[in-house]
Design a protein around this motif. Structure first.
Motif, PDB file in Angstrom:
ATOM      1  N   TYR A  43       0.862  -1.243  -0.082  1.00  0.00           N
ATOM      2  CA  TYR A  43      -0.141  -0.096   0.047  1.00  0.00           C
ATOM      3  C   TYR A  43       0.710   1.556   0.023  1.00  0.00           C
ATOM      4  O   TYR A  43       1.906   1.357   0.836  1.00  0.00           O
ATOM      5  CB  TYR A  43      -0.857   0.126   1.074  1.00  0.00           C
ATOM      6  CG  TYR A  43      -1.758  -1.100   1.244  1.00  0.00           C
ATOM      7  CD1 TYR A  43      -2.759  -1.399   0.220  1.00  0.00           C
ATOM      8  CD2 TYR A  43      -2.016  -1.919   2.328  1.00  0.00           C
ATOM      9  CE1 TYR A  43      -3.390  -2.585   0.295  1.00  0.00           C
ATOM     10  CE2 TYR A  43      -2.731  -3.056   2.647  1.00  0.00           C
ATOM     11  CZ  TYR A  43      -3.304  -3.568   1.616  1.00  0.00           C
ATOM     12  OH  TYR A  43      -4.437  -4.521   1.576  1.00  0.00           O
ATOM     13  N   ASN A  45      -0.587   4.052   0.771  1.00  0.00           N
ATOM     14  CA  ASN A  45      -0.966   4.922   1.968  1.00  0.00           C
ATOM     15  C   ASN A  45      -2.032   4.214   2.877  1.00  0.00           C
ATOM     16  O   ASN A  45      -2.875   3.410   2.111  1.00  0.00           O
ATOM     17  CB  ASN A  45      -1.161   6.349   1.965  1.00  0.00           C
ATOM     18  CG  ASN A  45      -2.567   6.531   0.873  1.00  0.00           C
ATOM     19  OD1 ASN A  45      -3.511   6.294   1.283  1.00  0.00           O
ATOM     20  ND2 ASN A  45      -2.128   7.265  -0.200  1.00  0.00           N
ATOM     21  N   MET A  46      -2.383   4.471   4.105  1.00  0.00           N
ATOM     22  CA  MET A  46      -3.503   3.798   4.653  1.00  0.00           C
ATOM     23  C   MET A  46      -4.125   4.752   5.580  1.00  0.00           C
ATOM     24  O   MET A  46      -3.622   5.573   6.120  1.00  0.00           O
ATOM     25  CB  MET A  46      -3.076   2.634   5.586  1.00  0.00           C
ATOM     26  CG  MET A  46      -2.398   1.588   4.879  1.00  0.00           C
ATOM     27  SD  MET A  46      -1.403   0.194   5.723  1.00  0.00           S
ATOM     28  CE  MET A  46       0.186   1.351   6.013  1.00  0.00           C
ATOM     29  N   HIS A 170      -5.238  -8.350   7.273  1.00  0.00           N
ATOM     30  CA  HIS A 170      -5.140  -6.979   7.808  1.00  0.00           C
ATOM     31  C   HIS A 170      -5.039  -7.294   9.476  1.00  0.00           C
ATOM     32  O   HIS A 170      -5.778  -8.232   9.695  1.00  0.00           O
ATOM     33  CB  HIS A 170      -6.444  -6.217   7.376  1.00  0.00           C
ATOM     34  CG  HIS A 170      -6.050  -5.725   6.112  1.00  0.00           C
ATOM     35  ND1 HIS A 170      -7.150  -5.129   5.406  1.00  0.00           N
ATOM     36  CD2 HIS A 170      -5.016  -5.736   5.124  1.00  0.00           C
ATOM     37  CE1 HIS A 170      -6.840  -4.741   4.092  1.00  0.00           C
ATOM     38  NE2 HIS A 170      -5.540  -5.257   4.008  1.00  0.00           N
ATOM     39  N   THR A 193      -7.235   2.151   1.786  1.00  0.00           N
ATOM     40  CA  THR A 193      -5.865   2.088   1.489  1.00  0.00           C
ATOM     41  C   THR A 193      -5.840   2.825  -0.007  1.00  0.00           C
ATOM     42  O   THR A 193      -6.956   3.175  -0.447  1.00  0.00           O
ATOM     43  CB  THR A 193      -5.481   0.556   1.267  1.00  0.00           C
ATOM     44  OG1 THR A 193      -6.119   0.127   0.388  1.00  0.00           O
ATOM     45  CG2 THR A 193      -5.274  -0.110   2.525  1.00  0.00           C
ATOM     46  N   ASP A 194      -4.676   3.316  -0.211  1.00  0.00           N
ATOM     47  CA  ASP A 194      -4.428   4.347  -1.347  1.00  0.00           C
ATOM     48  C   ASP A 194      -5.326   5.208  -1.874  1.00  0.00           C
ATOM     49  O   ASP A 194      -5.635   5.080  -3.005  1.00  0.00           O
ATOM     50  CB  ASP A 194      -3.946   3.042  -2.481  1.00  0.00           C
ATOM     51  CG  ASP A 194      -2.855   2.276  -2.201  1.00  0.00           C
ATOM     52  OD1 ASP A 194      -2.123   2.602  -1.441  1.00  0.00           O
ATOM     53  OD2 ASP A 194      -3.067   1.125  -2.488  1.00  0.00           O
TER      54      ASP A 194
END
Length: 218
Positions: A43, A45-46, A170, A193-194
């Motif tokens: 990923y 970003n989260m 996760h 995410t993303d």
């Protein structure tokens, strides 16, 4: 609440049930944790919305609140208990509206003692032994727990239970008990995410806090 580091984790010492069984359990636990780490690395970003619980029976403490954190590499922005903490890759900013105070300091992302939000999803890669634990069914989701115990005998943390969604890989829940008897539980409510992030997501704008006392530690 004032804090410059987010320290989370602990719960029970490993129980040994026999060398062959322990080896098999550790192998399964390591495989699952490796899968969690590999998934996180895919990923860009989260965003995590979570429930935060703190309890200590001896002290009569039982609190619950929610928080959220946005992570992009080592950078992060955390909102918890009315406090905002942001790390822009060089400086750590802790904004406490209740006290109208801001603390600015340098944080080394490689500092082993700093359990930061950016490490929360991979902290278990070093410094812990692990053992396969119970599986729970949470609204149709299979949550597999791994018990983690710090290798450092001087750690303020006893051990942790890390709950992983068996399908998505996760982290769903983290349960920690500290040596002082406090238990911290973090449960993920939503995980995204993303997502496109604003260009100024991790930029501290001092002009927004004209009335605040700014404490520059370095």
């Amino acid at each position: 609440m004032k804090f410059s580091k987010i320290k989370v984790f602990s719960l029970m010492l490993i129980a040994f049930t026999g060398a062959s069984t322990l080896f098999a359990q550790d192998a399964k636990a390591k495989k699952l944790l490796d899968e969690v780490s590999a998934k996180v690395k895919t990923y860009d970003n989260m965003y995590i919305d979570f429930k935060y619980g703190l309890s200590n029976d001896a002290a009569g403490i039982n609190q619950e609140t929610r928080g959220d954190v946005t992570l992009d590499g080592d950078k992060y922005k955390l909102n918890l208990m009315g406090t905002t903490q942001m790390y822009d890759g060089k400086k750590l900013y802790t904004v406490i509206p209740e006290d109208e105070e801001i603390t600015i300091s340098t944080q080394d992302p490689g500092d082993d003692d700093a359990i930061t939000p950016s490490k929360m999803l991979t902290f278990f890669n070093e410094g812990y032994t692990y053992k396969w634990d119970i599986e729970q069914n949470v609204n149709g989701r299979k949550i597999q727990y791994v018990k983690l115990t710090p290798m450092d005998s001087n750690s303020e943390l006893k051990s942790a239970l890390l709950g992983v969604d068996s399908q998505t890989k996760h982290i769903y829940r983290l349960i920690m008990t500290q040596n002082n008897g406090s238990k911290i539980t973090i449960t993920v409510n939503s995980f995204k995410t993303d997502k496109p992030l604003p260009a100024n997501m991790f930029v501290f704008d001092e002009s927004k806090y004209g009335d605040y006392y700014i404490n520059r530690l370095d």
